[in-house]
Design a protein around this motif. Sequence first.
Motif, mmCIF file in Angstrom:
data_model
loop_
_atom_site.group_PDB
_atom_site.id
_atom_site.type_symbol
_atom_site.label_atom_id
_atom_site.label_comp_id
_atom_site.label_asym_id
_atom_site.label_seq_id
_atom_site.Cartn_x
_atom_site.Cartn_y
_atom_site.Cartn_z
ATOM 1 N N VAL A 1 72.300 -43.760 -22.242
ATOM 2 C CA VAL A 1 72.605 -42.330 -22.325
ATOM 3 C C VAL A 1 73.272 -42.005 -23.656
ATOM 4 O O VAL A 1 72.970 -40.988 -24.301
ATOM 5 C CB VAL A 1 73.480 -41.894 -21.140
ATOM 6 N N GLU B 1 68.811 -40.129 -17.448
ATOM 7 C CA GLU B 1 69.922 -39.523 -16.722
ATOM 8 C C GLU B 1 69.623 -39.440 -15.227
ATOM 9 O O GLU B 1 70.519 -39.654 -14.386
ATOM 10 C CB GLU B 1 70.202 -38.132 -17.290
ATOM 11 N N GLN C 1 75.348 -36.575 -14.465
ATOM 12 C CA GLN C 1 74.069 -37.033 -15.014
ATOM 13 C C GLN C 1 72.896 -36.225 -14.444
ATOM 14 O O GLN C 1 71.980 -35.831 -15.165
ATOM 15 C CB GLN C 1 73.863 -38.524 -14.697
#
Length: 905
Positions: free
Chosen positions: A768, A784, A803
Amino acid sequence: MLYGRDEELATIDRLLGQVREGRGQTLVLRGEAGIGKTALLDYAAAEASEMRVVRGTGVEYESGMPYAGLHMLLSGHLDRIDSLPDAQARALRNALNMGARQDTDGGDRFLVGLAVLTLLADLAEEKPLLCVVDDAQWLDGPSVEALLFAARRLEAEPVALLFAARDLDAPEFPAPGLPEVRLRGLDRAAATELLARHAAELPRHVHHEVLAAAMGNPLALLELPGLRTQAHDASSAYERIRRSFAEKIAALPEPSRTLLLLVAADDAGGIPAIMGAAGRLGASVDDLEPAERRGLLRSTTDGRLEVRHPLVRTAAYGEAPLNLRIAAHRALAETYRERGDHCHHAWHLARSATGPDESVAAVLESTAESERETGGNASAAAMYESAAGLSPDPSARGRRLAAAARAYAFAGMPDRAAELAVRAEPDLPDPIARADLTLIRASLADEQDRTKEAYRMFADTAASVADLDPDTSGYLFFQAAGAAANAGDFASVDAIAARVTELGLPNAAHLRALSRVFAGQNPLAAPGDLTAGVAALRELMDAMRLCYGPRDRVRAGLWHILIGDFEGAAETAAELERRYRAQGAIGLLASVLMIRSRAQLMLGHHREARTAAAEGLRIAADTGQHRIRVYLATVLALLAAIEGDEDACAELTEEALARGVPPSSVHAAAARGLLDLGLGRHEAALSRLSDVVAGPNRQGSIASLPDLVEAAVRAGRPDLGRDAADWYAGWARQIGRPWAEAVALRCTALLAADAPDDAADAAFAQAVELHRQGGTPFERARTELLYGEWLRRARRRNDARAQLHSALEAFERLGAAPWAERARAELRAAGESLATDAGTGPDDLAARLTPQELQVVRLAAAGLSNREIGAQLFLSPRTVGYHLYKAYPKLGVASRGELSRLDLS
């Protein structure tokens, strides 16, 4: 009055009505000679009395003269060319051989079609326009191509193109995709009524004979009653009608026959030229009256003489003795020479030749040189070709055919160039000259998706000149390798590299690098191949900085994509797109849009990707670039897969899968695999993607390796994804792109999801972080989503929601419906209550527009006029205005001035 044609007349009435309402229309009338096509054209012209009407007729012996038909049709409006956008005006002037040479970049023949479209639209500004073309089967190929190109782009122009084409005793007039009406013979009642109206005095038995012989052909019904020999005649209606006209012509006084022959022999039909030639043959203006009185000849308002029906021309010219035809052409040649028209002088001189004649060939060649110097490449090519046909000496014939091939190639007529290159080769003793012609033929074959044929031609010719010209040989071998790669024959790329090395050619290093590139692009190949392939690709990209040809520029853009440099690919494509739009080089634009659409897709600019791919697809279809068209369809298929549109994805991938040539076939299978994955069909995705990676030709499948890993994990078969994950991780390290390293870490995290040491958490978190450095929004959102799923299963709901919200926002922005629904489902499982479908935000104005409307609106917002926008998008100005008219209410604006205040990103 037209008998028995109520349905056809209604069709023409509807067509004219739609044109009056501002909608462009095209119609092709087909049928045998005399069946009524010309009568229907006359009806349309008469009914269009309030319109501007332009007419033309194809002439059999002019079908080999490039753009002769276009010149004839537009002859009364050539002064309008100056008002066209500069690139279009240059292209059309060059095509019609008007004035001093106008420089163009490559003679893009499709730009001529665009110029015709703009000119027709301009003529229709004052009042609707009807273009009528009779005997279209005799039009020269370039004129047909230009007119059909324009016809397919008639949208909001009050323009009608009406073609009549004979479908027996004549060449085919191909017009795929255009509406057509096929005329049949009149029924018995209509035929009887027509015959009674025009030949009421016929005896009953002759009346029945004519009805039987005419078989419903209207012109035969009118002409056969006067034909002296008709009983038990088994010849065709075409032959009988021609014979009827021949008898009428034979009954004319000799000077009138001479005048009719001159009109039939000359394409321009200008009264001053015809009468000048007539004076040389003992005829005068007074001799026109008998032919006009018998309905064989008529004068037009623009100062021309023309035959009443195309078959009159056929009969007048075909029935004349050879010596009279020769005399007519010689008289016309002398008249045009005195008038300073060297082009018509040369053509008529050529038609007066009865066999090989070096003196006439020399005149043609000299005139061709002048034509070429003044920009008339198409006309020059035809003259070189004619000169070759009259050349007694084989070497002169070969030289002139070669010159014709080059001129046709520069005029943007590659098919004709390739044909003449084949004919020239046997008469060219110089291998280097033959190699030059092979380049024309092989390049065309490669562009037309005949890649294996192109490879053989390039390779064989390269080998033949290796000792004589190493540089030319090396260049041809490099083109051979490119053609082999386009055919999916990577073994031949390796063989060429070895051969060039053995021969010691100057570019052997580049060919070895090309071989390593393809080896390194083959997923699950040896690690050494991967490392060497990426290094070779960078080496070639550096070398390409010194190359400036269109193919080299496009190739460099594609190579940016191969190393994951989507920003670089987009920049290269943007630069080339600006250049080619400014030049009007529509034939080159499709390949640039291929690069741009793929790069924009990977960068997450899905709307721009769709717009570029849709335009490129349309251009590639118009220009016959099949390989590029199939590739662009796979870009749209991948967008459809992301959006969950099964029907569109299936339709857009069908041809690529049937063709079976990578990378398009691989991209097509990958799109279907991604669709399966997004819809939760994990076993199907695993099976499809495993087949792709295991196939013999898997170039282009690198991007699908992460999909294979995810499908394997979700299907409970993680072991089937480990090799793919390892290979992708190695590739990501080699190209050094943060987004690729992030996706590789995602694969690692998926395969480590059950490990007790939180390896998955660390890999996901690092992925990420890398994604935040930019790159590919869709891949970031997928990471994500997967991380959020993992966090929720680990009971870290707050972390998971962060996320998942980010993923959902991205998926909704990208229109990735199935992926957005997965994110919503995970958020609900994490304890949030969400609407079923958030949809597209109300402030997303651009989403309300079609891809073409969006292009037009953005350019209008930047201050470009309709004419400037049309020149860039290869549309007429009126069509641009039509798209703006449709876009305004969608955007909630009332004028052009308000567009600049809108956010259309």
